[in-house]
Design a protein around this motif. Structure first.
Motif, mmCIF file in Angstrom:
data_model
loop_
_atom_site.group_PDB
_atom_site.id
_atom_site.type_symbol
_atom_site.label_atom_id
_atom_site.label_comp_id
_atom_site.label_asym_id
_atom_site.label_seq_id
_atom_site.Cartn_x
_atom_site.Cartn_y
_atom_site.Cartn_z
ATOM 1 N N MET A 75 70.955 46.593 24.856
ATOM 2 C CA MET A 75 70.069 46.461 23.702
ATOM 3 C C MET A 75 69.090 45.331 23.968
ATOM 4 S SD MET A 75 69.315 47.540 20.645
ATOM 5 C CE MET A 75 70.775 48.495 20.306
ATOM 6 N N HIS A 76 67.833 45.583 23.714
ATOM 7 C CA HIS A 76 66.815 44.587 23.960
ATOM 8 C C HIS A 76 66.882 43.472 22.916
ATOM 9 C CE1 HIS A 76 64.507 46.977 26.959
ATOM 10 N NE2 HIS A 76 65.168 47.951 26.372
ATOM 11 N N SER A 77 66.593 42.263 23.329
ATOM 12 C CA SER A 77 66.618 41.130 22.405
ATOM 13 C C SER A 77 65.268 40.445 22.329
ATOM 14 C CB SER A 77 67.681 40.112 22.856
ATOM 15 O OG SER A 77 67.410 39.664 24.165
ATOM 16 N N THR A 78 64.237 41.068 22.872
ATOM 17 C CA THR A 78 62.901 40.519 22.785
ATOM 18 C C THR A 78 62.279 40.878 21.457
ATOM 19 O OG1 THR A 78 62.050 42.500 23.863
ATOM 20 C CG2 THR A 78 62.561 40.629 25.270
ATOM 21 N N SER A 79 61.147 40.291 21.148
ATOM 22 C CA SER A 79 60.479 40.556 19.878
ATOM 23 C C SER A 79 59.918 41.960 19.850
ATOM 24 C CB SER A 79 59.339 39.550 19.669
ATOM 25 O OG SER A 79 59.845 38.240 19.625
ATOM 26 N N VAL A 80 59.825 42.517 18.648
ATOM 27 C CA VAL A 80 59.237 43.842 18.483
ATOM 28 C C VAL A 80 57.748 43.756 18.767
ATOM 29 C CG1 VAL A 80 58.816 45.699 16.839
ATOM 30 C CG2 VAL A 80 60.962 44.444 16.768
ATOM 31 N N PRO A 81 57.202 44.665 19.565
ATOM 32 C CA PRO A 81 55.774 44.629 19.847
ATOM 33 C C PRO A 81 54.956 44.801 18.584
ATOM 34 C CG PRO A 81 56.943 46.142 21.322
ATOM 35 C CD PRO A 81 57.896 45.751 20.267
ATOM 36 N N SER A 82 53.824 44.160 18.555
ATOM 37 C CA SER A 82 52.946 44.316 17.399
ATOM 38 C C SER A 82 52.282 45.670 17.446
ATOM 39 C CB SER A 82 51.889 43.209 17.400
ATOM 40 O OG SER A 82 51.121 43.286 18.578
ATOM 41 N N GLY A 83 51.869 46.158 16.300
ATOM 42 C CA GLY A 83 51.232 47.462 16.222
ATOM 43 C C GLY A 83 51.183 47.927 14.799
ATOM 44 N N SER A 84 50.969 49.238 14.631
ATOM 45 C CA SER A 84 50.797 49.768 13.286
ATOM 46 C C SER A 84 52.099 50.252 12.668
ATOM 47 C CB SER A 84 49.797 50.941 13.320
ATOM 48 O OG SER A 84 50.280 51.968 14.178
ATOM 49 N N ALA A 85 53.182 50.321 13.457
ATOM 50 C CA ALA A 85 54.442 50.802 12.898
ATOM 51 C C ALA A 85 54.945 49.849 11.833
ATOM 52 C CB ALA A 85 55.487 50.940 14.015
ATOM 53 N N ARG A 86 55.669 50.395 10.867
ATOM 54 C CA ARG A 86 56.174 49.583 9.768
ATOM 55 C C ARG A 86 57.396 48.802 10.197
ATOM 56 N NH1 ARG A 86 56.220 55.287 7.564
ATOM 57 N NH2 ARG A 86 56.257 55.407 9.825
ATOM 58 N N GLY A 87 57.636 47.654 9.576
ATOM 59 C CA GLY A 87 58.723 46.784 9.989
ATOM 60 C C GLY A 87 59.883 46.793 9.021
ATOM 61 N N ALA A 88 61.092 46.949 9.552
ATOM 62 C CA ALA A 88 62.312 46.901 8.748
ATOM 63 C C ALA A 88 63.305 45.987 9.434
ATOM 64 C CB ALA A 88 62.912 48.293 8.593
ATOM 65 N N VAL A 89 64.097 45.280 8.637
ATOM 66 C CA VAL A 89 65.188 44.477 9.174
ATOM 67 C C VAL A 89 66.490 44.975 8.562
ATOM 68 C CG1 VAL A 89 64.958 42.664 7.399
ATOM 69 C CG2 VAL A 89 66.069 42.149 9.578
ATOM 70 N N VAL A 90 67.477 45.158 9.415
ATOM 71 C CA VAL A 90 68.810 45.567 8.980
ATOM 72 C C VAL A 90 69.731 44.387 9.220
ATOM 73 C CG1 VAL A 90 70.708 47.179 9.326
ATOM 74 C CG2 VAL A 90 68.336 47.978 9.567
ATOM 75 N N VAL A 91 70.370 43.919 8.175
ATOM 76 C CA VAL A 91 71.283 42.782 8.286
ATOM 77 C C VAL A 91 72.693 43.336 8.427
ATOM 78 C CG1 VAL A 91 72.108 40.661 7.222
ATOM 79 C CG2 VAL A 91 69.747 41.405 6.852
ATOM 80 N N GLY A 92 73.260 43.185 9.622
ATOM 81 C CA GLY A 92 74.592 43.699 9.901
ATOM 82 C C GLY A 92 74.559 44.805 10.933
ATOM 83 N N ALA A 93 75.426 44.685 11.952
ATOM 84 C CA ALA A 93 75.432 45.650 13.054
ATOM 85 C C ALA A 93 76.769 46.363 13.166
ATOM 86 C CB ALA A 93 75.080 44.955 14.368
ATOM 87 N N GLY A 94 77.309 46.770 12.021
ATOM 88 C CA GLY A 94 78.477 47.641 12.025
ATOM 89 C C GLY A 94 78.021 49.094 12.084
ATOM 90 N N VAL A 95 78.912 50.003 11.741
ATOM 91 C CA VAL A 95 78.579 51.430 11.793
ATOM 92 C C VAL A 95 77.392 51.745 10.891
ATOM 93 C CG1 VAL A 95 79.416 53.742 11.192
ATOM 94 C CG2 VAL A 95 80.901 52.157 12.459
ATOM 95 N N GLY A 96 77.419 51.264 9.638
ATOM 96 C CA GLY A 96 76.336 51.565 8.708
ATOM 97 C C GLY A 96 75.014 50.953 9.127
ATOM 98 N N GLY A 97 75.033 49.712 9.602
ATOM 99 C CA GLY A 97 73.803 49.045 10.010
ATOM 100 C C GLY A 97 73.166 49.688 11.217
ATOM 101 N N LEU A 98 73.959 49.990 12.240
ATOM 102 C CA LEU A 98 73.416 50.608 13.445
ATOM 103 C C LEU A 98 72.903 52.020 13.147
ATOM 104 C CD1 LEU A 98 76.088 49.449 16.049
ATOM 105 C CD2 LEU A 98 73.762 48.561 15.769
ATOM 106 N N ALA A 99 73.629 52.760 12.313
ATOM 107 C CA ALA A 99 73.177 54.104 11.952
ATOM 108 C C ALA A 99 71.867 54.050 11.167
ATOM 109 C CB ALA A 99 74.251 54.822 11.145
#
Length: 358
Positions: free
Chosen positions: A1-25
């Motif tokens: 899994m990449h840990s670098t910053s998300v590239p800038s662009g026109s795509a919308r930004g979302a943050v998911v807090v938590g990397a369990g089954v629900g968060g990753l899905a």
């Protein structure tokens, strides 16, 4: 899994807090819908404790819709669950679990999968996109900060959710129900599966993969690991064998809790949403925790994709809440009610009732 910053662009930004089954899905569904996604996980490593997760056919369908090959991995690594019973401590059968009816109705069986395998499949699917950011060791003490930075904040941070507390208040919070579960894996195939219900305690066994058996023992909350074997001494085999042949150092201790009272909404302010245990943590008696998290993830990301641009987020989140909240809360209530039945000390009445059920 990449840990670098998300590239800038026109795509919308979302943050998911938590990397369990629900968060990753959820991250997978949002990325597939074209969003730039960052996942923040407070642990320095993904939580890889081992236990069998039951994936109901409806949750299997949700995984198929989320894409990324996760459903194929589930079918490859999962074990069909087709036969199980509820028994008394002497081994006599009280009831048959309705696994055959589930399979007949859905056209496929419930599947059991070792939790790390499902986590691995979700991470691999996210890696396939290449630009999803997973940041480990990122504790979110102030959820208002990412809420200012991202178009969408998803709280998938479990029963002690910081996102829920920050935006939904503390009235709904984890409550103890007076029992503790000990969970482990036996290195042999059990000759039978299901649950055995005693007085104030119960024991369960399920397949998890060839040559291994997932087990769990539930007892009063004050029970220690040293006392557990004595509580189930004299019960039918292979229960004593499992407890004898597994090392208490490898047992997982889980305090049985649920979220109460139920939340009046899973969404807040037009850009905050909760999924999984953060929204509706339940006792594990129905085996629906992972399933409801997957159903949440699929419903949320489908609603967001359908409503398009960030300006449509409020409508998307309302649609998600309408679809999932009452259903998930009914499941949570049913699981809590079943726990009371299973853990009761009034065993004669319970067993008589169970024999009357179809």
């Amino acid at each position: 899994m990449h840990s670098t910053s998300v590239p800038s662009g026109s795509a919308r930004g979302a943050v998911v807090v938590g990397a369990g089954v629900g968060g990753l899905a959820t991250a997978l569904g949002l990325r597939r819908a074209g969003w730039q996604v960052t996942v923040l996980e407070r642990r320095t490593e993904l939580e890889r404790y081992g236990t069998a997760l039951g994936i109901h056919p409806t949750a299997q369908t949700a995984l198929e819709r989320l894409g990324g090959g996760v459903a194929a991995a589930l079918n490859r690594r999962g074990v069909p669950y087709r036969s199980a019973h509820v028994r008394r401590p002497d081994g006599s059968v009280l009831a048959r679990l309705p696994l055959d009816r589930i399979e007949k109705k859905a056209g496929r069986p419930e599947l059991l999968i070792f939790r790390p395998y499902l986590i691995d499949a979700l991470v691999e699917a996210l890696d396939g996109y290449g630009d999803v950011t997973l940041k480990l060791g990122e504790r979110v003490d102030d959820p208002a900060a990412p809420a200012r930075e991202y178009d969408l904040v998803v709280g998938a941070d479990g029963i002690n959710s910081a996102v829920r507390t920050a935006f939904f208040g503390s009235r709904s919070r984890p409550r103890h129900i007076g029992t503790v579960a000990w969970i482990g894996t036996a290195e042999f195939t059990s000759p039978l599966y299901g649950e055995t219900w005693g007085e104030g305690r119960f024991f369960g066994m399920t397949p998890v993969e060839p040559g291994r058996t997932n087990w769990y023992a539930v007892a009063p909350e004050a029970t220690t690991a040293d006392e557990l074997r004595g509580l189930f001494a004299g019960w039918h085999e292979p229960i004593p064998r499992i407890l004898t042949e597994t090392d208490p150092a490898d047992w997982l201790r889980y305090e049985m809790r649920h979220l109460y009272p139920a939340l009046p909404s899973f969404v807040h302010g037009g850009h905050i949403a909760l999924v999984g245990d953060a929204a509706h943590a339940m006792t594990p008696n129905l085996g629906q925790g992972a399933c409801t998290a997957l159903l949440d993830a699929e419903a949320l990301t489908r609603a967001v994709a359908r409503h398009g641009e960030p300006g449509g987020l409020p409508a998307a989140l309302r649609a998600y809440d309408t679809e999932r909240r009452r259903s998930a809360q009914r499941t949570a209530l049913a699981s809590r009610t079943l726990h009371r039945l299973m853990a009761t000390r009034h065993t004669r009445a319970r067993d008589a009732l169970l024999r009357l059920l179809p």
